[in-house]
Motif scaffolding. Structure first.
Motif, PDB file in Angstrom:
ATOM      1  N   GLU A   5       9.939  36.761  53.963  1.00 37.72           N
ATOM      2  CA  GLU A   5       8.862  37.759  53.504  1.00 37.72           C
ATOM      3  C   GLU A   5       9.335  38.791  52.741  1.00 37.72           C
ATOM      4  O   GLU A   5       8.937  39.184  52.076  1.00 37.72           O
ATOM      5  N   ASP A   6      10.607  39.209  52.738  1.00 34.75           N
ATOM      6  CA  ASP A   6      11.482  40.070  52.063  1.00 34.75           C
ATOM      7  C   ASP A   6      12.177  39.447  50.810  1.00 34.75           C
ATOM      8  O   ASP A   6      13.389  40.009  50.162  1.00 34.75           O
ATOM      9  N   ASP A   7      11.649  38.203  50.310  1.00 36.75           N
ATOM     10  CA  ASP A   7      12.373  37.339  49.243  1.00 36.75           C
ATOM     11  C   ASP A   7      13.987  37.340  49.522  1.00 36.75           C
ATOM     12  O   ASP A   7      14.583  37.040  48.751  1.00 36.75           O
ATOM     13  N   TYR A   8      14.324  36.985  50.889  1.00 29.38           N
ATOM     14  CA  TYR A   8      15.567  36.768  51.246  1.00 29.38           C
ATOM     15  C   TYR A   8      16.611  37.978  50.881  1.00 29.38           C
ATOM     16  O   TYR A   8      17.614  37.804  50.842  1.00 29.38           O
ATOM     17  N   LEU A   9      15.728  39.149  50.880  1.00 27.79           N
ATOM     18  CA  LEU A   9      16.654  40.296  50.568  1.00 27.79           C
ATOM     19  C   LEU A   9      17.027  41.053  51.755  1.00 27.79           C
ATOM     20  O   LEU A   9      15.923  41.253  52.743  1.00 27.79           O
ATOM     21  N   ALA A  10      17.996  41.928  52.032  1.00 32.22           N
ATOM     22  CA  ALA A  10      18.274  42.711  52.926  1.00 32.22           C
ATOM     23  C   ALA A  10      19.252  43.593  52.754  1.00 32.22           C
ATOM     24  O   ALA A  10      20.216  43.472  51.979  1.00 32.22           O
ATOM     25  N   TRP A  11      19.364  45.019  53.322  1.00 29.86           N
ATOM     26  CA  TRP A  11      20.182  45.920  52.900  1.00 29.86           C
ATOM     27  C   TRP A  11      21.146  46.123  54.281  1.00 29.86           C
ATOM     28  O   TRP A  11      21.015  45.784  55.412  1.00 29.86           O
ATOM     29  N   SER A  12      22.481  46.289  54.023  1.00 38.74           N
ATOM     30  CA  SER A  12      23.310  46.457  55.197  1.00 38.74           C
ATOM     31  C   SER A  12      24.432  47.607  54.835  1.00 38.74           C
ATOM     32  O   SER A  12      24.878  47.734  53.550  1.00 38.74           O
ATOM     33  N   GLN A  13      24.963  48.106  55.656  1.00 40.86           N
ATOM     34  CA  GLN A  13      26.099  49.055  55.521  1.00 40.86           C
ATOM     35  C   GLN A  13      27.266  48.485  55.690  1.00 40.86           C
ATOM     36  O   GLN A  13      27.653  47.514  56.671  1.00 40.86           O
ATOM     37  N   GLN A  14      28.396  48.509  54.414  1.00 40.71           N
ATOM     38  CA  GLN A  14      29.621  47.816  54.333  1.00 40.71           C
ATOM     39  C   GLN A  14      30.931  48.663  54.124  1.00 40.71           C
ATOM     40  O   GLN A  14      30.731  49.538  53.618  1.00 40.71           O
ATOM     41  N   LEU A  15      31.785  48.467  55.224  1.00 36.09           N
ATOM     42  CA  LEU A  15      32.971  49.092  55.005  1.00 36.09           C
ATOM     43  C   LEU A  15      33.672  48.726  53.922  1.00 36.09           C
ATOM     44  O   LEU A  15      33.887  47.626  53.511  1.00 36.09           O
ATOM     45  N   ILE A  16      34.380  49.733  53.276  1.00 31.74           N
ATOM     46  CA  ILE A  16      35.024  49.488  51.912  1.00 31.74           C
ATOM     47  C   ILE A  16      36.388  49.875  51.984  1.00 31.74           C
ATOM     48  O   ILE A  16      36.709  51.201  52.660  1.00 31.74           O
ATOM     49  N   PRO A  17      37.340  49.070  51.851  1.00 33.32           N
ATOM     50  CA  PRO A  17      38.823  49.535  52.122  1.00 33.32           C
ATOM     51  C   PRO A  17      39.300  50.645  51.178  1.00 33.32           C
ATOM     52  O   PRO A  17      38.824  50.803  50.100  1.00 33.32           O
ATOM     53  N   PRO A  18      40.058  51.519  51.720  1.00 34.10           N
ATOM     54  CA  PRO A  18      40.359  52.635  50.757  1.00 34.10           C
ATOM     55  C   PRO A  18      41.014  52.217  49.521  1.00 34.10           C
ATOM     56  O   PRO A  18      40.858  52.818  48.393  1.00 34.10           O
ATOM     57  N   ALA A  19      41.785  51.188  49.491  1.00 38.55           N
ATOM     58  CA  ALA A  19      42.513  50.780  48.118  1.00 38.55           C
ATOM     59  C   ALA A  19      41.267  50.177  46.866  1.00 38.55           C
ATOM     60  O   ALA A  19      41.530  50.151  45.787  1.00 38.55           O
ATOM     61  N   LYS A  20      40.078  50.086  47.527  1.00 39.17           N
ATOM     62  CA  LYS A  20      38.863  49.524  46.717  1.00 39.17           C
ATOM     63  C   LYS A  20      37.918  50.789  46.327  1.00 39.17           C
ATOM     64  O   LYS A  20      36.765  50.547  45.412  1.00 39.17           O
ATOM     65  N   THR A  21      38.248  52.163  46.587  1.00 43.06           N
ATOM     66  CA  THR A  21      37.219  53.123  46.410  1.00 43.06           C
ATOM     67  C   THR A  21      37.612  53.692  45.214  1.00 43.06           C
ATOM     68  O   THR A  21      36.872  55.076  45.183  1.00 43.06           O
ATOM     69  N   ASP A  22      38.475  53.353  44.454  1.00 43.34           N
ATOM     70  CA  ASP A  22      38.680  54.269  43.251  1.00 43.34           C
ATOM     71  C   ASP A  22      37.803  54.328  42.053  1.00 43.34           C
ATOM     72  O   ASP A  22      37.519  55.124  41.036  1.00 43.34           O
ATOM     73  N   SER A  23      36.615  53.186  42.090  1.00 46.16           N
ATOM     74  CA  SER A  23      35.769  53.024  41.160  1.00 46.16           C
ATOM     75  C   SER A  23      34.692  52.054  41.613  1.00 46.16           C
ATOM     76  O   SER A  23      34.858  51.305  42.788  1.00 46.16           O
ATOM     77  N   PRO A  24      33.485  52.364  40.772  1.00 40.23           N
ATOM     78  CA  PRO A  24      32.438  51.513  41.362  1.00 40.23           C
ATOM     79  C   PRO A  24      32.550  50.076  41.294  1.00 40.23           C
ATOM     80  O   PRO A  24      32.127  49.292  41.826  1.00 40.23           O
ATOM     81  N   GLY A  25      33.510  49.611  40.251  1.00 40.84           N
ATOM     82  CA  GLY A  25      33.532  48.419  39.801  1.00 40.84           C
ATOM     83  C   GLY A  25      34.733  47.633  40.884  1.00 40.84           C
ATOM     84  O   GLY A  25      34.426  46.532  41.060  1.00 40.84           O
ATOM     85  N   HIS A  26      35.541  48.381  41.425  1.00 43.00           N
ATOM     86  CA  HIS A  26      36.219  47.979  42.655  1.00 43.00           C
ATOM     87  C   HIS A  26      35.462  47.586  43.763  1.00 43.00           C
ATOM     88  O   HIS A  26      35.731  46.706  44.392  1.00 43.00           O
ATOM     89  N   VAL A  27      34.529  48.944  44.236  1.00 42.85           N
ATOM     90  CA  VAL A  27      33.631  48.438  45.247  1.00 42.85           C
ATOM     91  C   VAL A  27      32.902  47.183  45.125  1.00 42.85           C
ATOM     92  O   VAL A  27      32.376  46.488  46.037  1.00 42.85           O
ATOM     93  N   ALA A  28      32.200  47.156  43.814  1.00 47.66           N
ATOM     94  CA  ALA A  28      31.502  45.928  43.609  1.00 47.66           C
ATOM     95  C   ALA A  28      32.127  44.807  43.799  1.00 47.66           C
ATOM     96  O   ALA A  28      31.643  43.680  44.423  1.00 47.66           O
ATOM     97  N   SER A  29      33.462  44.691  43.299  1.00 46.29           N
ATOM     98  CA  SER A  29      34.109  43.275  43.391  1.00 46.29           C
ATOM     99  C   SER A  29      34.406  43.177  44.978  1.00 46.29           C
ATOM    100  O   SER A  29      34.449  41.949  45.285  1.00 46.29           O
ATOM    101  N   HIS A  30      34.819  44.039  45.701  1.00 50.22           N
ATOM    102  CA  HIS A  30      34.892  43.859  47.196  1.00 50.22           C
ATOM    103  C   HIS A  30      33.671  43.385  47.833  1.00 50.22           C
ATOM    104  O   HIS A  30      33.392  42.292  48.583  1.00 50.22           O
ATOM    105  N   LEU A  31      32.452  43.972  47.402  1.00 58.09           N
ATOM    106  CA  LEU A  31      31.113  43.590  48.121  1.00 58.09           C
ATOM    107  C   LEU A  31      30.526  42.229  47.572  1.00 58.09           C
ATOM    108  O   LEU A  31      30.432  41.375  48.324  1.00 58.09           O
TER     109      LEU A  31
END
Length: 82
Positions: free
Chosen positions: A24-50
């Motif tokens: 019903e939601d086109d198989y989409l869902a939002w969730s909160q994700q923990l990001i390791p401190p080493a991956k928080t220096d740029s949006p690109g690193h956050v995206a890579s982790h996710l």
């Protein structure tokens, strides 16, 4: 963020598409994700982790919110619609 605090927890809101989400939601869902401190220096690193986390669970990253900004799955800023 240049020097993330290793004693702080960092989170991103992420939208994933996958078979475990409701059709019903086109198989989409939002969730909160923990990001390791080493991956928080740029949006690109956050995206890579996710993306990696999504791949491990059979899902795909669609977009995410990091530090109040919306980004696509590659970590590029999404312009707000007017």
């Amino acid at each position: 963020m240049i020097h993330p605090d290793p004693n702080t927890e960092y989170f991103a809101q992420a939208q994933f598409k996958g078979p475990g989400n409701t059709p019903e939601d086109d198989y989409l869902a939002w969730s909160q994700q923990l990001i390791p401190p080493a991956k928080t220096d740029s949006p690109g690193h956050v995206a890579s982790h996710l993306r990696f986390q999504a791949q491990r669970t059979g899902h795909s990253l669609q977009q995410f919110v990091w530090e109040g900004q919306k980004f696509n799955a590659m970590g590029r800023k999404i312009s707000p619609l007017r």
